[in-house]
Design a protein around this motif. Structure first.
Motif, PDB file in Angstrom:
ATOM      1  N   ARG A  26       0.724  -1.150  -0.139  1.00 32.16           N
ATOM      2  CA  ARG A  26       0.104   0.202   0.161  1.00 32.16           C
ATOM      3  C   ARG A  26       0.839   1.180   0.016  1.00 32.16           C
ATOM      4  O   ARG A  26       2.126   1.089   0.473  1.00 32.16           O
ATOM      5  CB  ARG A  26      -0.908   0.038   1.229  1.00 32.16           C
ATOM      6  N   PRO A  27       0.249   2.445  -0.325  1.00 34.56           N
ATOM      7  CA  PRO A  27       1.215   3.652  -0.372  1.00 34.56           C
ATOM      8  C   PRO A  27       1.458   4.041   1.119  1.00 34.56           C
ATOM      9  O   PRO A  27       0.607   5.191   1.533  1.00 34.56           O
ATOM     10  CB  PRO A  27       0.200   4.541  -1.104  1.00 34.56           C
ATOM     11  N   PHE A  28       2.216   3.166   1.781  1.00 28.19           N
ATOM     12  CA  PHE A  28       2.398   3.677   3.150  1.00 28.19           C
ATOM     13  C   PHE A  28       2.854   5.200   3.391  1.00 28.19           C
ATOM     14  O   PHE A  28       2.379   6.052   3.957  1.00 28.19           O
ATOM     15  CB  PHE A  28       3.362   2.793   3.898  1.00 28.19           C
ATOM     16  N   TRP A  29       4.115   5.518   2.695  1.00 26.00           N
ATOM     17  CA  TRP A  29       4.744   6.540   2.925  1.00 26.00           C
ATOM     18  C   TRP A  29       4.008   8.041   2.436  1.00 26.00           C
ATOM     19  O   TRP A  29       3.940   8.923   3.055  1.00 26.00           O
ATOM     20  CB  TRP A  29       6.124   6.865   2.504  1.00 26.00           C
ATOM     21  N   PHE A  82      -5.623   2.202   4.500  1.00 21.07           N
ATOM     22  CA  PHE A  82      -6.428   0.747   4.520  1.00 21.07           C
ATOM     23  C   PHE A  82      -7.401   0.814   3.408  1.00 21.07           C
ATOM     24  O   PHE A  82      -8.190  -0.239   3.353  1.00 21.07           O
ATOM     25  CB  PHE A  82      -7.166   1.068   5.856  1.00 21.07           C
ATOM     26  N   GLN A  83      -7.559   1.845   2.521  1.00 16.01           N
ATOM     27  CA  GLN A  83      -8.172   1.689   1.242  1.00 16.01           C
ATOM     28  C   GLN A  83      -7.407   2.128   0.034  1.00 16.01           C
ATOM     29  O   GLN A  83      -7.628   3.242  -0.484  1.00 16.01           O
ATOM     30  CB  GLN A  83      -9.510   2.796   1.180  1.00 16.01           C
ATOM     31  N   LYS A  84      -6.388   1.527  -0.001  1.00 16.18           N
ATOM     32  CA  LYS A  84      -5.322   1.753  -1.330  1.00 16.18           C
ATOM     33  C   LYS A  84      -5.999   1.918  -2.381  1.00 16.18           C
ATOM     34  O   LYS A  84      -5.475   2.563  -3.454  1.00 16.18           O
ATOM     35  CB  LYS A  84      -4.614   0.784  -1.475  1.00 16.18           C
ATOM     36  N   HIS A  85      -7.268   1.639  -2.917  1.00 18.54           N
ATOM     37  CA  HIS A  85      -7.800   1.701  -4.195  1.00 18.54           C
ATOM     38  C   HIS A  85      -8.322   3.025  -4.551  1.00 18.54           C
ATOM     39  O   HIS A  85      -8.458   3.577  -5.660  1.00 18.54           O
ATOM     40  CB  HIS A  85      -8.878   0.723  -4.573  1.00 18.54           C
ATOM     41  N   ILE A 125      -0.539   9.690  -5.655  1.00 14.99           N
ATOM     42  CA  ILE A 125      -1.154   9.570  -7.329  1.00 14.99           C
ATOM     43  C   ILE A 125      -0.083   8.628  -8.002  1.00 14.99           C
ATOM     44  O   ILE A 125      -0.454   7.843  -8.841  1.00 14.99           O
ATOM     45  CB  ILE A 125      -1.090  10.865  -7.841  1.00 14.99           C
ATOM     46  N   ALA A 126       1.300   8.910  -7.805  1.00 12.58           N
ATOM     47  CA  ALA A 126       2.436   8.173  -8.680  1.00 12.58           C
ATOM     48  C   ALA A 126       2.391   6.638  -8.219  1.00 12.58           C
ATOM     49  O   ALA A 126       3.153   5.758  -8.623  1.00 12.58           O
ATOM     50  CB  ALA A 126       3.451   8.648  -8.547  1.00 12.58           C
ATOM     51  N   TRP A 127       1.779   6.241  -7.075  1.00 10.41           N
ATOM     52  CA  TRP A 127       2.080   4.892  -6.530  1.00 10.41           C
ATOM     53  C   TRP A 127       1.391   3.732  -7.283  1.00 10.41           C
ATOM     54  O   TRP A 127       0.045   4.076  -7.869  1.00 10.41           O
ATOM     55  CB  TRP A 127       1.503   4.659  -4.945  1.00 10.41           C
ATOM     56  N   ALA A 128       1.973   2.768  -7.723  1.00 12.73           N
ATOM     57  CA  ALA A 128       1.483   1.496  -8.242  1.00 12.73           C
ATOM     58  C   ALA A 128       1.681   0.434  -7.575  1.00 12.73           C
ATOM     59  O   ALA A 128       2.850   0.042  -7.054  1.00 12.73           O
ATOM     60  CB  ALA A 128       1.905   1.538  -9.782  1.00 12.73           C
ATOM     61  N   PRO A 129       0.791  -0.611  -7.552  1.00 13.09           N
ATOM     62  CA  PRO A 129       1.198  -1.952  -6.645  1.00 13.09           C
ATOM     63  C   PRO A 129       2.217  -2.617  -7.524  1.00 13.09           C
ATOM     64  O   PRO A 129       2.011  -2.749  -8.847  1.00 13.09           O
ATOM     65  CB  PRO A 129      -0.348  -2.451  -6.761  1.00 13.09           C
ATOM     66  N   GLY A 130       3.105  -3.275  -6.991  1.00  8.49           N
ATOM     67  CA  GLY A 130       4.192  -4.176  -7.515  1.00  8.49           C
ATOM     68  C   GLY A 130       3.722  -5.425  -7.813  1.00  8.49           C
ATOM     69  O   GLY A 130       2.589  -6.063  -7.179  1.00  8.49           O
TER      70      GLY A 130
END
Length: 211
Positions: A26-29, A82-85, A125-130
């Motif tokens: 998830r985009p934690f940072w 908790f809602q990464k979508h 915005i730039a985060w993407a799941p690996g």
């Protein structure tokens, strides 16, 4: 040292690895930056700065607006955990709230909250799941590294006259010719050039064998 120390250390290591695995999905940072941006924006309008015997009130007429912006930034930061979508929506909303906080909340919490909101929103915005790495296929046991690939040559002996099946064939096998060497065994023909045992009855010029 007590006997419980290794168990506690192992449990701490396991918890830390579980948290690291949870953080990597998830985009934690991004959520952490957005969450931290809400504190200076909501705090400074209600804070009082004490300078000696002089008290400076930094409250503004838009104190309620600063509190709302700070709370919304905190909610967006937790939502990113908790809602990464909702990462794109939360990132855009955090950037907009950071921009609004500049005229409303003491220049966005003296630019600290504004910068945190800007960086956290851009990261969200730039985060993407690996994608998980694809494991390489394990080589089969008993196979040689330099062996020919399966199916390259037919299994079993190929017919000698089948050039399509066996590309290394030289054609049909030649029949064996009878051997005329002398003394190969009983019943075998003698050498054609050996006329020592011929008789005049055979029509050939020769001598009788001695004895």
């Amino acid at each position: 040292m007590s006997a419980e120390t290794p168990a506690a250390s192992g449990q701490f290591t396991r918890r830390r690895e579980q948290f690291r695995a949870w953080r990597g999905t998830r985009p934690f940072w991004a959520g952490l930056f957005v969450l931290l941006a809400g504190f200076p924006i909501a705090y400074f309008p209600y804070a009082h700065l004490q300078v000696g015997h002089l008290t400076l009130a930094m409250a503004t007429t838009a104190g309620a607006g600063s509190l709302i912006i700070g709370v919304l930034l905190g909610v967006l930061g937790i939502s990113l955990w908790f809602q990464k979508h909702v990462q794109v929506f939360a990132g855009v909303a955090a950037i907009l709230l950071g921009l609004v906080s500049i005229p409303v909340s003491n220049l966005g919490g003296f630019l600290v909250g504004f910068l945190f909101a800007l960086v956290g929103g851009a990261m969200a915005i730039a985060w993407a799941p690996g994608e998980p790495p694809v494991p390489a296929p394990a080589p089969e046991a008993g196979t040689n590294a330099g062996a020919a690939p399966g199916g390259a040559f037919p299994e079993g002996p190929a017919p000698a006259d089948d050039l399509g099946t066996n590309p290394y064939s030289t054609g049909p096998a030649q029949p064996e010719r009878p051997s005329f060497s002398k003394g190969e065994g009983p019943g075998e023909p003698h050498d054609l050039h050996d006329l020592s045992g011929t008789s005049p009855a055979n029509g050939a010029n020769g001598r009788h064998s001695a004895g």
